[in-house]
Structure formats: C-alpha cells, structure tokens
Design a protein around this motif. Structure first.
Motif, PDB file in Angstrom:
ATOM      1  N   GLY A  65       0.818  -0.902  -0.125  1.00  0.00           N
ATOM      2  CA  GLY A  65      -0.092   0.000   0.216  1.00  0.00           C
ATOM      3  C   GLY A  65       1.054   0.852   0.086  1.00  0.00           C
ATOM      4  N   GLY A  66       1.509   1.503   0.977  1.00  0.00           N
ATOM      5  CA  GLY A  66       3.189   2.528   1.350  1.00  0.00           C
ATOM      6  C   GLY A  66       3.192   2.578  -0.751  1.00  0.00           C
ATOM      7  N   PHE A  67       3.685   1.851  -0.484  1.00  0.00           N
ATOM      8  CA  PHE A  67       4.729   1.587  -2.389  1.00  0.00           C
ATOM      9  C   PHE A  67       3.645   1.964  -3.423  1.00  0.00           C
ATOM     10  N   TYR A  68       2.835   1.600  -3.465  1.00  0.00           N
ATOM     11  CA  TYR A  68       1.465   2.138  -4.264  1.00  0.00           C
ATOM     12  C   TYR A  68       1.142   3.633  -4.835  1.00  0.00           C
ATOM     13  N   ALA A  69       0.959   3.707  -2.922  1.00  0.00           N
ATOM     14  CA  ALA A  69       0.902   5.437  -3.304  1.00  0.00           C
ATOM     15  C   ALA A  69       2.444   6.377  -3.839  1.00  0.00           C
ATOM     16  N   ILE A  70       2.975   5.756  -3.225  1.00  0.00           N
ATOM     17  CA  ILE A  70       4.323   6.638  -3.825  1.00  0.00           C
ATOM     18  C   ILE A  70       4.410   6.596  -5.348  1.00  0.00           C
ATOM     19  N   VAL A  71       3.627   5.399  -5.892  1.00  0.00           N
ATOM     20  CA  VAL A  71       4.330   5.103  -7.653  1.00  0.00           C
ATOM     21  C   VAL A  71       2.871   5.857  -8.103  1.00  0.00           C
ATOM     22  N   MET A  72       1.368   6.177  -7.239  1.00  0.00           N
ATOM     23  CA  MET A  72       0.910   6.890  -8.029  1.00  0.00           C
ATOM     24  C   MET A  72       0.859   8.693  -7.351  1.00  0.00           C
ATOM     25  N   ALA A  73       1.884   9.251  -6.216  1.00  0.00           N
ATOM     26  CA  ALA A  73       1.878  10.383  -6.019  1.00  0.00           C
ATOM     27  C   ALA A  73       3.207  10.754  -7.367  1.00  0.00           C
ATOM     28  N   MET A  74       3.816   9.838  -7.865  1.00  0.00           N
ATOM     29  CA  MET A  74       4.878  10.252  -9.085  1.00  0.00           C
ATOM     30  C   MET A  74       3.707  10.164  -9.884  1.00  0.00           C
ATOM     31  N   GLY A  75       2.980   9.980  -9.951  1.00  0.00           N
ATOM     32  CA  GLY A  75       2.164   9.976 -11.338  1.00  0.00           C
ATOM     33  C   GLY A  75       0.921  11.028 -11.276  1.00  0.00           C
ATOM     34  N   GLY A  76       0.890  11.711  -9.908  1.00  0.00           N
ATOM     35  CA  GLY A  76      -0.508  13.310  -9.703  1.00  0.00           C
ATOM     36  C   GLY A  76      -1.603  12.711  -9.319  1.00  0.00           C
ATOM     37  N   ARG A  77      -1.376  11.025  -9.754  1.00  0.00           N
ATOM     38  CA  ARG A  77      -2.992  10.403  -8.988  1.00  0.00           C
ATOM     39  C   ARG A  77      -2.806  10.441  -7.787  1.00  0.00           C
ATOM     40  N   PHE A  78      -3.273  11.367  -7.084  1.00  0.00           N
ATOM     41  CA  PHE A  78      -3.269  11.498  -5.729  1.00  0.00           C
ATOM     42  C   PHE A  78      -4.465  10.730  -4.504  1.00  0.00           C
ATOM     43  N   GLU A  79      -5.582  11.203  -5.247  1.00  0.00           N
ATOM     44  CA  GLU A  79      -6.347  10.232  -4.675  1.00  0.00           C
ATOM     45  C   GLU A  79      -6.263   8.656  -4.623  1.00  0.00           C
ATOM     46  N   LEU A  80      -6.262   7.677  -5.805  1.00  0.00           N
ATOM     47  CA  LEU A  80      -5.628   6.631  -5.370  1.00  0.00           C
ATOM     48  C   LEU A  80      -4.162   5.937  -4.929  1.00  0.00           C
ATOM     49  N   ALA A  81      -4.122   7.487  -4.359  1.00  0.00           N
ATOM     50  CA  ALA A  81      -1.953   7.576  -3.705  1.00  0.00           C
ATOM     51  C   ALA A  81      -2.861   7.523  -2.243  1.00  0.00           C
ATOM     52  N   CYS A  82      -3.930   7.655  -1.817  1.00  0.00           N
ATOM     53  CA  CYS A  82      -4.584   7.714  -0.641  1.00  0.00           C
ATOM     54  C   CYS A  82      -5.463   6.172  -0.190  1.00  0.00           C
ATOM     55  N   ILE A  83      -6.501   6.166  -0.910  1.00  0.00           N
ATOM     56  CA  ILE A  83      -6.498   5.023  -0.932  1.00  0.00           C
ATOM     57  C   ILE A  83      -5.384   3.753  -0.492  1.00  0.00           C
ATOM     58  N   GLY A  84      -4.042   3.995  -1.505  1.00  0.00           N
ATOM     59  CA  GLY A  84      -2.959   2.757  -1.539  1.00  0.00           C
ATOM     60  C   GLY A  84      -2.645   3.259   0.509  1.00  0.00           C
TER      61      GLY A  84
END
Length: 266
Positions: A30-49
């Motif tokens: 979940g933490g790694f997924y949030a980092i990857v999503m934040a790097m792509g600007g997909r912050f809602e998915l990062a928070c869900i991660g």
C-alpha cells in the motif's frame, strides 16, 4: 567393541509464518503503491493505497496473536513496512501535491517544502524506533506516547484526499468548492504536516484502544454510535476520516490540559 557412532541431530528448517507476514507485506504494498501514484499525480489513488496499508497494518498483529504466530522477525518486518507506508509515502504524497510549491517562494529559501516532508519522515522513523524500545520494556498494550505513525499518516493523507475528492457529498457541499489545487491549500498543509510530525515525537499520552474487547458484550448506545460513524464514513470517506483522525491527534493535548487543570496546586 567400538563405541556406537553418534549421529548428528537433524537441524530443524527455519521459516516464517505466511498469514501475518502476508498482511504485513500488504502494508508495504500500500505504501509503495501510494508513492508510485503520487509520482504520477494520481493523488486519490495514492490516498487509497495508504488506507489499504492502514487496514493491513491493523490486521497483521491481531492475526499473529490469534494464531499464536508472533515472532521477532514479524515485529521487525512490521516496523520496516510501517516506515515505508506511514513515513515515506505520506511525506511524498503531501510534497507532490502541495509542498513542492513552496519552492516558488524564494524568500523562504526555495527548499522549505522538501525539508518539511523530510522532517515528517524523520519523526516517523524516531516514533517507530521509540515504540519498539518501549514495547520491549513495558509491553505494547500501554498507552501511546506521541501520535502513532498510522494515525499521523491518516491526518496527512486524508487531508490530501479531502482536497482532491470531487464527489458531491453532503460534507463537500458544506465545505464549499472542491476539489482544491495544491497551491490553494499550501499554507494550511505545511503547518499541518509540521505539527503532525512533531506530535509523533512528543511525550503526550494517547489512548491505544488495544484494551477494547471486541468479542465481549457492548451496550446499545455505543454500538449505535459505531454504526452511525460507519454510516458517515460511507457518505463521505475522505472528510469523515480526516476529521476523525484529526480529532484523535488533538485529543492528546486537550486531555493533557484538562489533567493539568484538575491537578491540585501546592
């Protein structure tokens, strides 16, 4: 006759328990997924991660205790995964969403944004290290000293989620226009993250809720309150979760002030 030959004992093969460590790995994912999503600007998915990481982190310890599979390896592995999910990931999510815009204010040095993010990350590491030491000395069922890292990550993460969520729910209608840009909430996010970071390394006592007996009987009113909270979370998850964890973060200082007021003066 010669003495009988003594055969060496068969060494027992060592391994790890699958079920609790699988949930701990879910925290890391979940933490790694949030980092990857934040790097792509997909912050809602990062928070869900990070939310998924919080759920997995809350289950792995309970499963290990229920199945009697607690090990020193599992404790160390859990601490490392918590550092990624609740230390590094929230810092990167907040920096990528809003703190990076502090670099536009040259009179602040241009580096204040990533310094605040790193301060949060370092405080999370110190908080986890202190928890491991205190748990080894006095056990892990006592109250927390400082905001736990998952709760601190929830305050930071769900603040970002509340800003980027564009669902037209009741609470978003009350709060006004949504979503917000990172620049618009910059001078709210920076103090919030810095205060959350410092609260993790404070000596303020927080309730751990580990003494709750979920298998026992419960009065009707507390049960109805729990159902009501779950209903509110279903209506507007990001803002209700943010308000709930923010209330928990400020409950420690408020309780400390109340105890000092009740303390008799000499």
């Amino acid at each position: 006759m010669s003495a009988p030959e003594v055969l060496p004992k068969k060494l027992r093969r060592k391994g790890i328990y699958l079920l609790p460590n699988l949930f701990t790995t879910g925290t890391l994912f979940g933490g790694f997924y949030a980092i990857v999503m934040a790097m792509g600007g997909r912050f809602e998915l990062a928070c869900i991660g990070i939310l998924i990481a919080m759920i997995a982190d809350g289950l792995d310890g309970r499963i290990a205790r229920m199945t009697n599979t607690s090990t020193d390896f599992g404790k160390e592995y859990d601490s490392l995964c918590d550092m990624v999910a609740f230390g590094v990931a929230p810092a990167i999510v907040m920096y990528a969403f809003t703190l990076q815009y502090l670099g536009e204010y040259r009179w602040l040095g241009g580096k204040l944004g990533w310094m605040i993010a790193f301060t949060y990350c370092a405080c999370a590491a110190l908080r986890l290290a202190r928890f491991n030491v205190l748990a080894a000395i006095a056990g892990s069922n006592k109250d927390f000293y400082g905001v736990p890292s998952p709760a601190a990550a929830a305050v930071v993460t769900f603040f970002v989620w509340s800003c980027v969520d564009d669902s037209h729910s009741l609470f978003s209608w009350i709060s006004g226009r949504v979503p917000f840009e990172g620049r618009e909430v910059l001078f709210v996010a920076a103090p919030l993250m810095l205060a959350t970071a410092l609260s993790m390394v404070s000596s303020i006592r927080y309730n751990s809720f580990k003494k709750l007996n979920l298998g026992g009987r419960m009065r009707f009113l507390p049960f109805a309150m729990v159902v009501g909270v779950l209903a509110l979370v279903a209506i507007d998850p990001p803002r209700v979760l943010f308000l709930a964890f923010f209330a928990y973060a400020v409950s420690g200082p408020i309780a400390l002030l109340l105890r000092r007021r009740k303390k008799p003066t000499a």
